[in-house]
Design an enzyme around this catalytic site. Structure first.
Site, PDB file in Angstrom:
ATOM      1  N   SER A  74       0.810  -1.214   0.000  1.00 35.95           N
ATOM      2  CA  SER A  74       0.000   0.000   0.000  1.00 35.95           C
ATOM      3  C   SER A  74       0.845   1.266   0.000  1.00 35.95           C
ATOM      4  O   SER A  74       0.430   2.290  -0.536  1.00 35.95           O
ATOM      5  CB  SER A  74      -0.958  -0.001   1.191  1.00 35.95           C
ATOM      6  OG  SER A  74      -0.248  -0.007   2.402  1.00 35.95           O
ATOM      7  N   THR A  75       2.040   1.224   0.573  1.00 34.67           N
ATOM      8  CA  THR A  75       2.909   2.400   0.583  1.00 34.67           C
ATOM      9  C   THR A  75       3.177   2.880  -0.840  1.00 34.67           C
ATOM     10  O   THR A  75       3.127   4.078  -1.122  1.00 34.67           O
ATOM     11  CB  THR A  75       4.238   2.087   1.300  1.00 34.67           C
ATOM     12  OG1 THR A  75       3.937   1.704   2.641  1.00 34.67           O
ATOM     13  CG2 THR A  75       5.176   3.279   1.302  1.00 34.67           C
ATOM     14  N   TYR A  76       3.450   1.947  -1.749  1.00 35.45           N
ATOM     15  CA  TYR A  76       3.682   2.315  -3.150  1.00 35.45           C
ATOM     16  C   TYR A  76       2.371   2.638  -3.861  1.00 35.45           C
ATOM     17  O   TYR A  76       2.287   3.598  -4.630  1.00 35.45           O
ATOM     18  CB  TYR A  76       4.441   1.210  -3.881  1.00 35.45           C
ATOM     19  CG  TYR A  76       5.927   1.227  -3.583  1.00 35.45           C
ATOM     20  CD1 TYR A  76       6.734   2.271  -4.016  1.00 35.45           C
ATOM     21  CD2 TYR A  76       6.530   0.198  -2.876  1.00 35.45           C
ATOM     22  CE1 TYR A  76       8.089   2.309  -3.754  1.00 35.45           C
ATOM     23  CE2 TYR A  76       7.894   0.218  -2.604  1.00 35.45           C
ATOM     24  CZ  TYR A  76       8.666   1.274  -3.043  1.00 35.45           C
ATOM     25  OH  TYR A  76      10.006   1.313  -2.777  1.00 35.45           O
ATOM     26  N   GLU A  79       7.294  -5.817 -12.022  1.00 40.61           N
ATOM     27  CA  GLU A  79       7.086  -4.678 -12.912  1.00 40.61           C
ATOM     28  C   GLU A  79       6.490  -3.551 -12.090  1.00 40.61           C
ATOM     29  O   GLU A  79       5.489  -3.744 -11.388  1.00 40.61           O
ATOM     30  CB  GLU A  79       6.141  -5.033 -14.061  1.00 40.61           C
ATOM     31  CG  GLU A  79       6.008  -3.914 -15.074  1.00 40.61           C
ATOM     32  CD  GLU A  79       4.609  -3.330 -15.155  1.00 40.61           C
ATOM     33  OE1 GLU A  79       4.491  -2.141 -15.512  1.00 40.61           O
ATOM     34  OE2 GLU A  79       3.646  -4.026 -14.834  1.00 40.61           O
TER      35      GLU A  79
END
Length: 187
Positions: free
Chosen positions: A111-113, A136
């Site tokens: 979730s951070t990304y 990817e």
């Protein structure tokens, strides 16, 4: 099918399913806070290695999965990868996986990304597949995006079947079996 817990993951890791393996959650290193990796309640958070292939349009190549042109990428070895706006990069996991015959593994981005507009895409790891996972990273934003090597990037979920599959990835001699590092498309 059932999703597997942290106890099952630790047991399988002891038999070589994940190498190197972190039995807990790592949230800090010598430089301070980091994006966590290691065993979670019902999954395993993988790290990104420090070799990246960043997509570039400098050669005006056509992206063709049957005849992939390696000049479409710039190779970078670094602790941080900057992905251009509306572009993507490939990397691989630090961890090497050996998936049991009765298990299907699904990967989801952390979730951070995701909250930064960075999507992590990985196809399922089929029964008896093994190798480094090619990751990817899609930067969906109009700004450059940063990916950190040797920190958590995605979570693996392990689904165990009640029965063993008739034909595993290994039985079919899958073309990505045993891959090491970043692996480009193979026709």
């Amino acid at each position: 099918m059932s999703i597997k817990s942290d106890r099952w993951i630790r047991e399988q890791a002891a038999e070589g399913m994940i190498e190197p393996f972190e039995p807990g959650q790592v949230r800090e290193n010598s430089r301070g806070r980091m994006i966590s990796y290691g065993t979670s309640s019902y999954g395993y958070d993988v790290r990104c290695a420090d070799h990246f292939k960043i997509f570039t349009n400098i050669n005006s190549a056509v992206v063709d999965p049957k005849q992939f042109d390696e000049s479409s990428f710039v190779d970078v070895r670094a602790d941080v990868c900057i992905i251009p706006p509306n572009s993507f990069a490939l990397a691989s996991t630090v961890e090497y996986f050996r998936i049991p015959r009765n298990v299907l593994t699904i990967c989801l981005g952390k979730s951070t990304y995701a909250r930064c507009g960075i999507i992590v895409n990985v196809t399922p790891l089929e029964p008896e597949w093994e190798g480094h996972v090619t990751l990817e990273f899609s930067n969906t934003t109009t700004l450059p995006a940063r990916i950190y090597a040797n920190e958590g990037v995605a979570q693996m979920l392990f689904l165990e079947s009640d029965e063993v599959c008739e034909a595993s990835y290994k039985d079919r001699a899958g073309k990505y079996m045993g891959q090491r590092g970043v692996t480009l498309p193979r026709p």
